[in-house]
Design a protein around this motif. Structure first.
Motif, PDB file in Angstrom:
ATOM      1  N   GLU A  54      13.397 -13.643  19.590  1.00  0.00           N
ATOM      2  CA  GLU A  54      14.141 -13.132  18.445  1.00  0.00           C
ATOM      3  C   GLU A  54      15.634 -13.367  18.603  1.00  0.00           C
ATOM      4  N   LEU A  55      16.286 -13.481  17.461  1.00  0.00           N
ATOM      5  CA  LEU A  55      17.733 -13.666  17.461  1.00  0.00           C
ATOM      6  C   LEU A  55      18.431 -12.407  17.952  1.00  0.00           C
ATOM      7  N   VAL A  56      19.451 -12.603  18.768  1.00  0.00           N
ATOM      8  CA  VAL A  56      20.321 -11.501  19.178  1.00  0.00           C
ATOM      9  C   VAL A  56      21.661 -11.626  18.454  1.00  0.00           C
ATOM     10  N   ALA A  57      22.318 -12.762  18.646  1.00  0.00           N
ATOM     11  CA  ALA A  57      23.620 -12.984  18.019  1.00  0.00           C
ATOM     12  C   ALA A  57      23.949 -14.466  18.027  1.00  0.00           C
ATOM     13  N   THR A  58      24.645 -14.904  16.994  1.00  0.00           N
ATOM     14  CA  THR A  58      25.120 -16.287  16.943  1.00  0.00           C
ATOM     15  C   THR A  58      26.578 -16.308  16.527  1.00  0.00           C
ATOM     16  N   PHE A  71      24.514 -10.896  13.832  1.00  0.00           N
ATOM     17  CA  PHE A  71      23.881 -10.053  14.837  1.00  0.00           C
ATOM     18  C   PHE A  71      22.558  -9.501  14.317  1.00  0.00           C
ATOM     19  N   ALA A  72      21.634  -9.328  15.228  1.00  0.00           N
ATOM     20  CA  ALA A  72      20.421  -8.588  14.899  1.00  0.00           C
ATOM     21  C   ALA A  72      20.811  -7.137  14.624  1.00  0.00           C
ATOM     22  N   ASP A  73      20.114  -6.507  13.692  1.00  0.00           N
ATOM     23  CA  ASP A  73      20.428  -5.116  13.363  1.00  0.00           C
ATOM     24  C   ASP A  73      20.330  -4.221  14.597  1.00  0.00           C
ATOM     25  N   VAL A  83      21.229  -4.658  17.543  1.00  0.00           N
ATOM     26  CA  VAL A  83      22.334  -4.723  18.514  1.00  0.00           C
ATOM     27  C   VAL A  83      23.702  -4.528  17.866  1.00  0.00           C
ATOM     28  N   LYS A  84      23.739  -4.417  16.556  1.00  0.00           N
ATOM     29  CA  LYS A  84      25.026  -4.235  15.878  1.00  0.00           C
ATOM     30  C   LYS A  84      25.734  -2.991  16.386  1.00  0.00           C
ATOM     31  N   GLY A  85      27.018  -3.150  16.654  1.00  0.00           N
ATOM     32  CA  GLY A  85      27.805  -2.035  17.156  1.00  0.00           C
ATOM     33  C   GLY A  85      27.760  -1.860  18.657  1.00  0.00           C
ATOM     34  N   ARG A  86      26.830  -2.564  19.312  1.00  0.00           N
ATOM     35  CA  ARG A  86      26.714  -2.468  20.775  1.00  0.00           C
ATOM     36  C   ARG A  86      27.042  -3.783  21.463  1.00  0.00           C
ATOM     37  N   PHE A  87      26.712  -4.885  20.825  1.00  0.00           N
ATOM     38  CA  PHE A  87      26.929  -6.214  21.414  1.00  0.00           C
ATOM     39  C   PHE A  87      28.054  -6.927  20.664  1.00  0.00           C
TER      40      PHE A  87
END
Length: 121
Positions: free
Chosen positions: A46-50, A59-61, A63-67
């Motif tokens: 799955e996508l994490v971030a690009t 960002f994947a929902d 991880v938003k706000g954390r990564f």
């Protein structure tokens, strides 16, 4: 060919932080979008971030706000800063890039070898 070299995985307690780095190298290629994906045991990748070469991020929902994700275009490197880590972030993390051949002008997708991230107390 483009080579991707990842570093920075490991074991950390819940609430901790980790920083993943990926360096792309390859002559005759222009590195475009770079990003991170992950695959947990028994699940699909799955996508994490690009991040694009222009700095646009996605960002994947989960991880938003954390990564956060950042890149250095001159060095063709991308960094994923992971904060407030949770057990469900445990996975193998893969660096991915879309690179354009300056010879054929065709786009190619390359993956790193993966780095293990384990969140556990």
């Amino acid at each position: 060919q483009v080579q991707l070299v990842e570093s920075g995985g490991g074991l950390v307690q819940p609430g901790g932080s980790l920083r993943l780095s990926c360096a792309a190298s390859g002559s005759r290629f222009s590195i475009n979008t770079m990003g991170w994906y992950r695959q947990a045991p028994g699940k699909g990748r799955e996508l994490v971030a690009t991040i694009t070469s222009g700095g646009n991020t996605n960002f994947a929902d989960s991880v938003k706000g954390r990564f956060t994700i950042s890149r250095d275009n001159a060095k063709n490197t991308v960094v994923l800063q992971m904060n407030s880590l949770k057990p469900e972030d445990t996975a193998v993390y893969y660096c991915k890039t879309v690179a354009r051949s300056v010879v054929t002008m065709s786009d190619f997708v390359y993956w790193g070898q993966g780095t293990q991230v384990t969140i556990s107390s």
